[in-house]
Enzyme design. Structure first.
Site, PDB file in Angstrom:
ATOM      1  N   GLU A  85      38.806  46.013  39.294  1.00 62.60           N
ATOM      2  CA  GLU A  85      38.391  46.935  40.361  1.00 62.60           C
ATOM      3  C   GLU A  85      38.704  46.352  41.748  1.00 62.60           C
ATOM      4  O   GLU A  85      37.857  46.263  42.628  1.00 62.60           O
ATOM      5  CB  GLU A  85      36.895  47.274  40.250  1.00 62.60           C
TER       6      GLU A  85
ATOM      7  N   ASP B  49      36.843  43.155  32.079  1.00 68.46           N
ATOM      8  CA  ASP B  49      35.675  44.004  31.887  1.00 68.46           C
ATOM      9  C   ASP B  49      36.050  44.939  30.740  1.00 68.46           C
ATOM     10  O   ASP B  49      36.786  45.901  30.920  1.00 68.46           O
ATOM     11  CB  ASP B  49      35.367  44.779  33.167  1.00 68.46           C
TER      12      ASP B  49
ATOM     13  N   ASN C  24      33.967  46.718  28.981  1.00 71.06           N
ATOM     14  CA  ASN C  24      33.021  47.836  28.886  1.00 71.06           C
ATOM     15  C   ASN C  24      32.499  48.015  27.466  1.00 71.06           C
ATOM     16  O   ASN C  24      32.223  49.132  27.030  1.00 71.06           O
ATOM     17  CB  ASN C  24      33.680  49.138  29.382  1.00 71.06           C
TER      18      ASN C  24
END
Length: 579
Positions: A329, A470, A472
């Protein structure tokens, strides 16, 4: 020499009727030093530029390389004559009569090795490094393709205790060779828009001489100024001065990551390598109405602002003294304007992979004293699934469920893959985020592992893998062998349910930081979503940097907070390569 100096000073006194001692000393200094004329001239480009300061005005001339030198010299001389004519007209308009006598044209010549350069010589050949441009009584030392800052900026937001890393780009030079001097304004800064110039001797106090400056509490309410000289080895260009837009502000005090820095005070010695994986929360997600009202309503609005969070992110990353940093991100602008200048100053190079149709993506940095980039093998997972023959079998299985296939192919999830010297493969990803998207993530992981296996076998046989990101996914998602009965295959309901086995050629991976209770901690969710996967037969874990305690996290209720820039917590560990 004395006769020449006497004549020159007489000329100055004629031109300056009100000749104060201060003006006299200034004239003498100008006479006794040689100004610089910077020429930028590259083969293959039709134009060259000539920059110098004349009579207090900066001149920047763009000329053809194949133009005769005489035209440039005449242009300079004519420009001076026009300025003198304008000055006379201005005096007449003010009622000061001037005699109507034509001004003598200013002599403008170029010399090289003591010899005058003929006016017929073309610009590309005439303007040599070390030549001398004479404009009237003023002489300029010509610097051809001298080190020059093409970009030089200070951050907008300055916080006490947080590193200030200027954004610098140098042409014909090296940022690592440049010289830096930091100054603090002597008087507190009260008006943000003030453009009044302050004299360096009386208005500023030197406070540092490194590329990065960390303001102290004594700097609060004062602006900073940076004087930086571009260099290439011992060769220097024209210095540039940067003044901060605003004053230094107070920092947030103790941050959530400060205690962790006690474990990472020094850079590791080879063959130990420190690795970090961190979702730093993209600004485009932090500034939405959903973020402010639903996801992070407990977070102070100013703490979600990009300038504020960037200060925290740069300090946190710098304090880990890492060798490999995998970030998710990452806003494109943050990568270019903030992270790259900051981490470059701390010895790391970076590579960015933007998401398709997005303004954020993946960034991987590596310490240049330990690693060198050999090659990149990035892919977009959906595109690879649909077009690369190696994934044909998986695509066929996925195609049995049209709804699931469409959802997978609509995702812009990327995989960043770098091969570094010592033949290590570093991978970085950020899988599909939706809580009910476990089936999509399983397919994405299958594509990623297949691609990584291919890269390692074809390009760097035997290279160990460090796979960060990440994901998730909570720890029960698995990463090497996915059975047909895995619960995530039906995570999004019966319409998108499927059942298949996924096998990887890569041996089972180990989560280097274990399985912490949480790496993401917000009001509505706490869980482990981030991992640093390694091959245990190729490397061993020497140290895992402890995560903030539950007490520390809950002090601010949840993340992000005024003392932490993201809703994720960075994973940091020391890995030792097995011989």
């Amino acid at each position: 020499m004395l006769n020449h100096l006497s004549t020159a000073l007489t000329l100055f006194t004629r031109r300056l009727p009100a000749f104060s001692p201060r003006t006299f000393s200034g004239a003498l200094r100008r006479l006794c030093r040689m100004e610089a004329a910077v020429v930028r001239c590259l083969p293959g480009e039709p134009k060259l530029t000539i920059s110098f300061c004349l009579q207090g005005s900066h001149k920047h001339m763009l000329r053809d390389q194949d133009e005769p030198l005489g035209k440039v010299l005449a242009r300079i001389s004519n420009g001076i004559a026009k300025n003198q004519s304008k000055a006379k007209k201005s005096k007449k308009n003010r009622g000061q009569e001037q005699p109507d006598e034509a001004a003598e044209p200013t002599v403008v010549k170029l010399f090289y090795d003591g010899e005058e350069v003929p006016e017929t010589v073309l610009n590309a050949e005439a303007w040599q490094d070390g030549s001398v441009l004479q404009v009237g009584d003023v002489k300029y030392s010509v610097q051809r393709n001298a080190p020059t800052f093409t970009t030089a900026e200070l951050p907008v937001s300055l916080l006490a205790g947080f590193p200030v890393c200027p954004k610098l780009e140098v042409e014909f030079g090296n940022v690592q060779d440049c010289e830096f001097t930091w100054f603090r304004e002597n008087c507190p800064h009260t008006s943000v828009g003030s453009e009044e110039a302050s004299d360096q001797d009386s208005g500023w106090t030197q406070v540092g001489c490194e590329r990065v400056y960390i303001p102290s509490n004594q700097d609060i309410s004062f602006r900073l100024k940076l004087s930086c000289t571009p260099k290439d080895g011992s060769r220097s260009g024209l210095a540039k001065e940067l003044v901060s837009v605003g004053a230094v502000e107070a920092g947030p005090g103790v941050c959530l990551f400060d205690n962790r820095h006690a474990f990472t005070a020094k850079v590791t010695d080879w063959p130990t390598v420190r690795v970090v994986s961190y979702n730093i929360l993209a600004d485009i997600y932090a500034q939405t109405d959903l973020s402010k009202t639903v996801l992070y309503p407990y977070c102070a609005p100013y703490a979600l602002q990009l300038d504020y969070r960037q200060n925290l992110i740069k300090k946190e990353l710098a304090g880990y003294n890492c060798d490999i940093i995998c970030l998710q991100e990452v806003d494109k602008g943050v990568y270019v304007d903030s992270l790259t200048p900051a981490l470059d100053a701390f010895g790391l190079n970076g590579v960015f992979k933007v998401k398709e149709k997005q303004h954020e993506g993946l960034a991987t940095f590596y310490r240049r004293s330990k690693f060198r980039l050999l090659s990149s093998h990035d892919i977009m997972l959906s595109e690879a699934l649909s077009s690369d023959p190696m994934h044909a079998e998986l695509l066929e299985k996925v195609s049995a469920n049209g709804a699931l296939k469409n959802k997978i192919l609509q995702r812009s999830t990327s995989l960043q893959v770098l091969l570094l010297t010592i033949k290590v493969c570093v991978a970085n990803t950020h899988l599909y985020w939706h809580p009910k998207g476990g089936n999509v993530r399983l397919v994405q992981m299958g594509v990623a592992l297949k691609h990584l296996s291919h890269v390692i076998s074809e390009v760097a046989p035997g290279a160990p893998l460090v796979f960060c990101g990440d994901f998730n996914s909570t720890p029960n998602a698995g990463n090497s062998r996915i059975v047909p009965t895995h619960a995530d295959w039906s995570s999004s309901g019966p319409e998108e349910s499927c059942s298949m086995e996924l096998l990887s050629d890569i041996p089972p991976l180990l989560s280097a930081c274990g399985l912490p209770a949480y790496t993401n901690y917000v009001r509505g969710f706490q869980g482990c979503l981030d991992y640093i996967f390694i091959q245990p037969d190729c490397m061993q874990v020497e140290q895992v940097i402890p995560l903030p305690s539950l007490e520390e996290v809950t002090t601010y209720e949840a993340l992000p907070s005024v003392a932490h820039p993201s809703d994720h917590i960075a994973l940091v560990c020391d890995l030792r390569w097995n011989p």
